[in-house]
Enzyme design. Structure first.
Site, PDB file in Angstrom:
ATOM      1  N   LYS A   1      -3.842   6.020  -1.559  1.00  0.00           N
ATOM      2  CA  LYS A   1      -2.638   5.431  -0.978  1.00  0.00           C
ATOM      3  C   LYS A   1      -2.081   4.358  -1.918  1.00  0.00           C
ATOM      4  CE  LYS A   1      -2.535   7.895   2.682  1.00  0.00           C
ATOM      5  NZ  LYS A   1      -3.325   8.952   2.056  1.00  0.00           N
ATOM      6  N   ASP A   2      -0.773   4.135  -1.812  1.00  0.00           N
ATOM      7  CA  ASP A   2      -0.074   3.221  -2.707  1.00  0.00           C
ATOM      8  C   ASP A   2      -0.635   1.806  -2.610  1.00  0.00           C
ATOM      9  OD1 ASP A   2       2.587   4.870  -3.556  1.00  0.00           O
ATOM     10  OD2 ASP A   2       1.942   5.344  -1.516  1.00  0.00           O
TER      11      ASP A   2
END
Length: 366
Positions: free
Chosen positions: A61-62
């Site tokens: 995930k970012d």
């Protein structure tokens, strides 16, 4: 894309299945802020005093976002996990399960983006552009974050595939890396007593795999750009992919199959190069093999790279998007977008497509 704070980019992972409540693994959901998945795992691993390799995740995930995702860890109880205290990490729940969480074990991700540089009077254009992406599909390219903070992960991966060890060292042993990266410092120390190839092989497995995946992603993006803007158009010899189950098949008659693509049942695919990858035929095969030739890479080099096998696969050139909301942000300028993408889809690609269309239509600088 002007994202001023992590709360402008909210991601919620949609799990593929629920934990069973029994087993030696603990599944747990975390909400993290301004922290990458691997950074969060390393922090949690240190607190629990277990190796980071014992953790599983469905997707990376970012970092510059507020993200919710599920992780797994073996040999640690849900009660121990629930007591984790780390800055910018909150444990939401923890339950037992029978096996480790693997990459790809998710249905998709729901995103909420706030773009601050779009005037409110362009909202009709934004809605039209988003509706077009729903109808035609979103280019399924890999986002910039796949290629690392310095945009060189794919270059390291390419050097690994080509066994160009000095090039790998050039990228990994920069001054910045030696100051901040434990792996780089250890590699430099080992160079005095080990052959270069053994030093390269000592790069952590997860990191080596990340570099190789970045190179595969770069090659896929290159093919996608060559097929733009007609990503839903089937060609003779394409390997089409069914969106319902990911099953690939050879397109022997594009005229017969095109109506299925028009209704988004199937899409043409591009290569994630590897030794088990389904091969196209005709002009599509020529396009893909020409790319490898231009890169100076042979197909068989993907069989095994520094101890890692690369089976490869096919990836649809476009992806479906479920649109939930387009609205004005609280400020005088800005819009809020809410949508869901399948696993592997990048919200930043949606935003880039939207901003490009606004710029071309209105001449607005975003």
């Amino acid at each position: 894309m002007n994202l001023l704070k992590p709360e402008d980019f909210i991601v919620e992972e949609l799990p593929l299945y629920e934990p069973t409540g029994t087993g030696t693994h603990t599944y747990f959901a975390i909400r993290k802020r301004n922290l990458s998945t691997l950074e969060a795992i390393n922090r949690i691993a240190r607190e629990l005093q277990v190796p980071s390799r014992d953790f599983g995740y469905a997707g990376l995930k970012d970092k510059h976002a507020v993200t919710t995702q599920v992780l797994s860890v073996e040999g640690v109880t849900p009660e121990q996990v629930s007591e984790i205290e780390q800055p910018d990490v909150e444990v939401l729940w923890a339950e037992r399960h029978t096996h480790k969480l693997r990459v790809g074990h998710l249905r998709g991700n729901r995103f909420e983006l706030t773009l601050h540089d779009i005037p409110h009077d362009t909202l009709p254009l934004v809605r039209t552009a988003m509706a077009r992406l729903v109808t035609e599909g979103v280019p399924n390219r890999f986002g910039a974050q796949r290629f690392g903070n310095k945009n060189d992960s794919h270059l390291i991966g390419k050097a690994l595939v080509k066994a160009e060890w000095e090039t790998v060292l050039h990228y990994m042993l920069t001054a910045d890396a030696l100051q901040a990266d434990d792996v780089a410092r250890r590699m430099q120390g080992e160079l005095t007593r080990k052959p270069v190839e053994r030093v390269i092989a000592s790069i952590p497995h997860r990191l080596r795999k990340l570099y190789l995946s970045a190179y595969q992603a770069h090659l896929f993006n290159s093919i996608l750009e060559k097929r733009m803007p007609h990503l839903g158009k089937l060609l003779e010899g394409d390997i089409a992919v069914k969106h319902s189950n990911g099953a690939p098949f050879l397109v022997s008659n594009s005229t017969i199959e095109q109506p299925r693509a028009d209704t988004f049942e199937i899409s043409p695919s591009g290569p994630i190069f590897g030794y088990k990858m389904r091969m196209p035929t005709g002009d599509v095969l020529t396009l893909e093999t020409s790319l490898l030739a231009d890169e100076g890479v042979r197909f068989e080099q993907f069989r095994k790279v520094v101890g890692i096998r690369l089976p490869g696969t096919r990836r649809p050139l476009r992806m479906p998007m479920q649109l939930h909301e387009v609205s004005a942000a609280d400020s005088n300028v800005g819009v809020r977008l809410s949508f869901t993408l399948p696993a592997g889809g990048y919200a930043t690609v949606v935003a880039a497509e939207l901003l490009a269309e606004i710029q071309s239509s209105n001449g607005i600088r975003c």
